[in-house]
Write an enzyme that holds these catalytic residues in place. Structure first.
Site, PDB file in Angstrom:
ATOM      1  N   HIS A  86      -4.977  -7.085   4.511  1.00 33.54           N
ATOM      2  CA  HIS A  86      -6.256  -7.434   3.867  1.00 33.54           C
ATOM      3  C   HIS A  86      -6.622  -8.916   4.038  1.00 33.54           C
ATOM      4  O   HIS A  86      -7.735  -9.222   4.482  1.00 33.54           O
ATOM      5  CB  HIS A  86      -6.241  -7.065   2.381  1.00 33.54           C
ATOM      6  CG  HIS A  86      -6.398  -5.595   2.102  1.00 33.54           C
ATOM      7  ND1 HIS A  86      -7.546  -4.897   2.371  1.00 33.54           N
ATOM      8  CD2 HIS A  86      -5.551  -4.692   1.564  1.00 33.54           C
ATOM      9  CE1 HIS A  86      -7.402  -3.626   2.005  1.00 33.54           C
ATOM     10  NE2 HIS A  86      -6.194  -3.478   1.517  1.00 33.54           N
ATOM     11  N   HIS A 123       3.710  -0.198  -7.652  1.00 34.05           N
ATOM     12  CA  HIS A 123       3.072  -1.105  -6.689  1.00 34.05           C
ATOM     13  C   HIS A 123       2.205  -2.063  -7.504  1.00 34.05           C
ATOM     14  O   HIS A 123       1.242  -1.630  -8.143  1.00 34.05           O
ATOM     15  CB  HIS A 123       2.225  -0.262  -5.726  1.00 34.05           C
ATOM     16  CG  HIS A 123       1.375  -1.031  -4.768  1.00 34.05           C
ATOM     17  ND1 HIS A 123       1.731  -1.243  -3.449  1.00 34.05           N
ATOM     18  CD2 HIS A 123       0.162  -1.626  -4.913  1.00 34.05           C
ATOM     19  CE1 HIS A 123       0.774  -1.925  -2.826  1.00 34.05           C
ATOM     20  NE2 HIS A 123      -0.196  -2.171  -3.697  1.00 34.05           N
TER      21      HIS A 123
HETATM   22  C1  LIG Z   1      -6.613   0.723  -0.604  1.00 36.42           C
HETATM   23  C2  LIG Z   1      -5.806  -0.161  -1.516  1.00 36.42           C
HETATM   24  O1  LIG Z   1      -5.596  -1.409  -0.892  1.00 36.42           O
HETATM   25  C3  LIG Z   1      -4.511   0.532  -1.881  1.00 36.42           C
HETATM   26  C4  LIG Z   1      -3.633  -0.346  -2.716  1.00 36.42           C
HETATM   27  O2  LIG Z   1      -2.695  -0.952  -2.229  1.00 36.42           O
HETATM   28  C5  LIG Z   1      -3.937  -0.481  -4.141  1.00 36.42           C
HETATM   29  O3  LIG Z   1      -4.786   0.247  -4.669  1.00 36.42           O
HETATM   30  O4  LIG Z   1      -3.306  -1.369  -4.754  1.00 36.42           O
END
Ligand SMILES: C[C@H](O)CC(=O)C(=O)O
Length: 353
Positions: free
Chosen positions: A19, A196
């Site tokens: 990103h 995460h």
């Molecule tokens: C599409 C997003 O970047 C997925 C992700 O890593 C999150 O929602 O955190």
């Protein structure tokens, strides 16, 4: 290993970490970073466009390499590490999943909004048909109450995933919330729990440790913390801290540190920190990948979105719908442009960015 609890680390540098680089990894970087991760004995690495398979588009940002090239490049560079990819139903399609399996992934993470777990069903089934692992990835878990999250996770568990992830997409959760949600799922589900975290409030490592203490045993990191929003939990830090706290990960923190140095010295234009846009997103609970796609595009039309966001934070407003508004605006701008997949032409499923 003795009686130490074993925690697995999944490194998402080659997916979430793309990103901040606007999905421009080159083949040399993919091979080099994948080799570091293999030498560091990390069990999983994730590679694909930052918004998942099929994410390369004007709307999400075109990647330099296709998912197929990226996955096969990594596959050629490693032998042991399990290669994963992410798929957001409606952004990625079943055919994208088939291709990714042909290129060498062994794990697919099906990412739905936390409130829409049912959308994962056919993709998890497809993964089983293709003979690979499937993880459920409940994005924006901060937007559900603990009871709602449990209800969704129970639905998801019935589809047979190997792991269910609580995903703090907006980096908006504090440790108590992480503890409550992970412990509730741990108590009522049999499946493994993953976590995460994003760092918009500076809590990615702390939240991950809280998740581990409550029963998560698969946790995500990105080298040097590079990722959407203010980034993710740095993989090398996670390994070092987990070891210090008496957990075993099997990962070599020293090699991870070399890889992290490589990332910020040779790959990324600058180290990532919590700048005001990211802090605003974390405070308001808005997904961090917006920082690199939608929000700058709005800026192109003369709207200083970060300024607006930080003013809203100062005023204490809750504007979760700004992401949806921004999306509507961009869909209007982009409809009709070549290469842009409009909302109407996508497979059924939610719209993400
Ligand atoms: C599409 C997003 O970047 C997925 C992700 O890593 C999150 O929602 O955190």
């Amino acid at each position: 290993m003795g009686s130490k609890r074993f925690i697995q680390i999944l490194d998402a540098t080659l997916r979430d970490g793309s990103h901040p680089l606007r999905h421009q990894y080159d083949a040399g970087t993919l091979s080099r970073i994948a080799s570091y991760l293999e030498r560091a004995n990390v069990p999983y690495l994730e590679v694909c466009h930052g918004d998942g398979l099929g994410g390369s588009s004007l709307h999400f940002g075109k990647s330099r390499l296709t998912d197929e090239v990226a996955i096969s490049t990594v596959k050629a560079a490693v032998q042991q590490v399990n290669i994963a990819a992410l798929l957001l139903p409606g952004v990625g399609r079943l055919t994208d999943l088939e291709q990714a399996v042909q290129m060498g992934i062994g794990t697919i993470r099906i990412a739905t909004l936390a409130s829409e777990a049912d959308l994962a069903h056919r993709y998890i089934k497809k993964a089983a048909d293709l003979g690979i692992e499937a993880f459920g990835f409940l994005m924006l878990s901060s937007t559900c109450s603990p009871e709602q999250l449990l209800e969704q996770a129970r639905k998801l568990e019935a589809f047979g995933p190997n792991v269910i992830y609580i995903v703090d997409s907006a980096g908006a959760m504090a440790m108590d919330e992480v503890r409550t949600k992970v412990s509730l799922l741990r108590r009522y589900l049999s499946v493994r729990i993953g976590f995460h975290g994003h760092n918009n409030l500076g809590l990615a490592v702390g939240n991950t440790l809280a998740a581990v203490e409550e029963g998560a045993d698969l946790v995500d990191g990105c080298l040097a913390g590079f990722g959407a929003g203010a980034g993710n939990a740095p993989t090398e830090v996670l390994a070092a801290v987990l070891h210090k706290m008496g957990y075993e990960t099997g990962a070599n923190a020293g090699i991870l540190l070399q890889a992290a140095d490589d990332m910020w010295k040779h790959v990324m234009p600058a180290p990532q920190f919590i700048e005001r846009g990211a802090l605003a997103l974390g405070t308001l609970g808005i997904r961090g990948s917006s920082l690199f796609t939608t929000l700058p595009l709005l800026g192109k039309y003369g709207i200083d979105v970060r300024d607006i966001l930080s003013q809203l934070v100062t005023k204490g407003s809750d504007i979760r719908s700004i992401e949806a508004l921004a999306d509507e605006y961009l869909i209007k701008q982009s409809n009709g442009l070549p290469g842009v997949r409009s909302r109407e032409t996508k497979e059924s499923g939610p719209h993400f960015h």
